[in-house]
Design a protein around this motif. Structure first.
Motif, PDB file in Angstrom:
ATOM      1  N   GLU A 105       6.344  -1.989  -4.373  1.00 28.57           N
ATOM      2  CA  GLU A 105       6.117  -3.369  -4.802  1.00 28.57           C
ATOM      3  C   GLU A 105       7.424  -4.157  -4.819  1.00 28.57           C
ATOM      4  O   GLU A 105       7.460  -5.312  -4.389  1.00 28.57           O
ATOM      5  N   SER A 139       4.706   3.796   3.390  1.00 27.97           N
ATOM      6  CA  SER A 139       3.954   2.702   2.793  1.00 27.97           C
ATOM      7  C   SER A 139       3.906   1.499   3.729  1.00 27.97           C
ATOM      8  O   SER A 139       4.681   1.391   4.674  1.00 27.97           O
ATOM      9  N   ASP A 171       0.857  -1.174   0.000  1.00 31.77           N
ATOM     10  CA  ASP A 171       0.000   0.000   0.000  1.00 31.77           C
ATOM     11  C   ASP A 171       0.895   1.227   0.000  1.00 31.77           C
ATOM     12  O   ASP A 171       1.589   1.501   0.983  1.00 31.77           O
ATOM     13  N   TRP A 172       0.917   1.956  -1.104  1.00 32.68           N
ATOM     14  CA  TRP A 172       1.820   3.076  -1.270  1.00 32.68           C
ATOM     15  C   TRP A 172       1.284   4.327  -0.582  1.00 32.68           C
ATOM     16  O   TRP A 172       0.177   4.779  -0.842  1.00 32.68           O
ATOM     17  N   SER A 222       7.446   6.034  -5.511  1.00 32.10           N
ATOM     18  CA  SER A 222       6.524   5.428  -6.472  1.00 32.10           C
ATOM     19  C   SER A 222       5.961   4.127  -5.913  1.00 32.10           C
ATOM     20  O   SER A 222       6.554   3.503  -5.036  1.00 32.10           O
ATOM     21  N   SER A 223       4.839   3.723  -6.478  1.00 30.89           N
ATOM     22  CA  SER A 223       4.233   2.459  -6.044  1.00 30.89           C
ATOM     23  C   SER A 223       5.066   1.270  -6.514  1.00 30.89           C
ATOM     24  O   SER A 223       5.092   0.228  -5.866  1.00 30.89           O
TER      25      SER A 223
END
Length: 158
Positions: free
Chosen positions: A146, A115, A105-106, A141-142
């Motif tokens: 990840e 995050s 979850d960013w 960034s997301s």
């Protein structure tokens, strides 16, 4: 005054009474139920991963709880009361393949923009490991979040 009328043994300052944590200061005696309750809830997460997030979130306010935190803890206790038979089942006829699931979850924490990563690992159908963690740094960034999540679950699998 009590020593004059009764035979007493002094055990020192009072720390716990009837399940309550007590601490003495110059301004008086402070009674804390919240800290002891959250400690027990955190211990319970070993067999009840469904309450992990809520218990850890409540644990973030252990040094400065407010009435809303205690209300949330009471709601969690009511949930536990109605789900007594739930837990982790290790099936005897399960296969031995590892399965891992993760989620990132960013920027989910509004105050710090950090995050969160969470994963669970199954051996066959049995849950054997899980973790939810707030990152120490802010990701730009997301995709970066990840990749961090993948690295975390890869380390766990290894």
């Amino acid at each position: 005054m009590l020593h004059q009328h009764f035979k007493l043994k002094d055990l020192g300052d009072l720390k716990f009474l009837l399940g309550l944590e007590l601490s003495k200061s110059k301004s008086g005696i402070f009674m804390c139920v919240y800290r002891r309750l959250i400690g027990r809830l955190l211990y319970l997460t070993i067999s009840r991963p469904d309450i992990s997030y809520t218990s850890h979130k409540l644990g973030q306010f252990i040094f400065d709880p407010h009435s809303g935190h205690m209300d949330a803890a009471h709601m969690l206790l009511r949930y536990l009361k109605h789900t007594v038979g739930r837990g982790i089942l290790f099936k005897t006829n399960s296969d031995t393949k590892l399965h891992a699931y993760l989620d990132a979850d960013w920027g989910s924490y509004i105050d710090s923009r950090r995050s969160t990563t969470g994963f669970c690992v199954f051996l066959g159908n049995s849950l054997v490991s899980w973790k939810a963690k707030r990152h120490n740094t802010v990701s730009k960034s997301s995709a970066k979040v990840e990749y961090r999540s993948l690295a975390s679950v890869s380390t766990e699998l290894t």
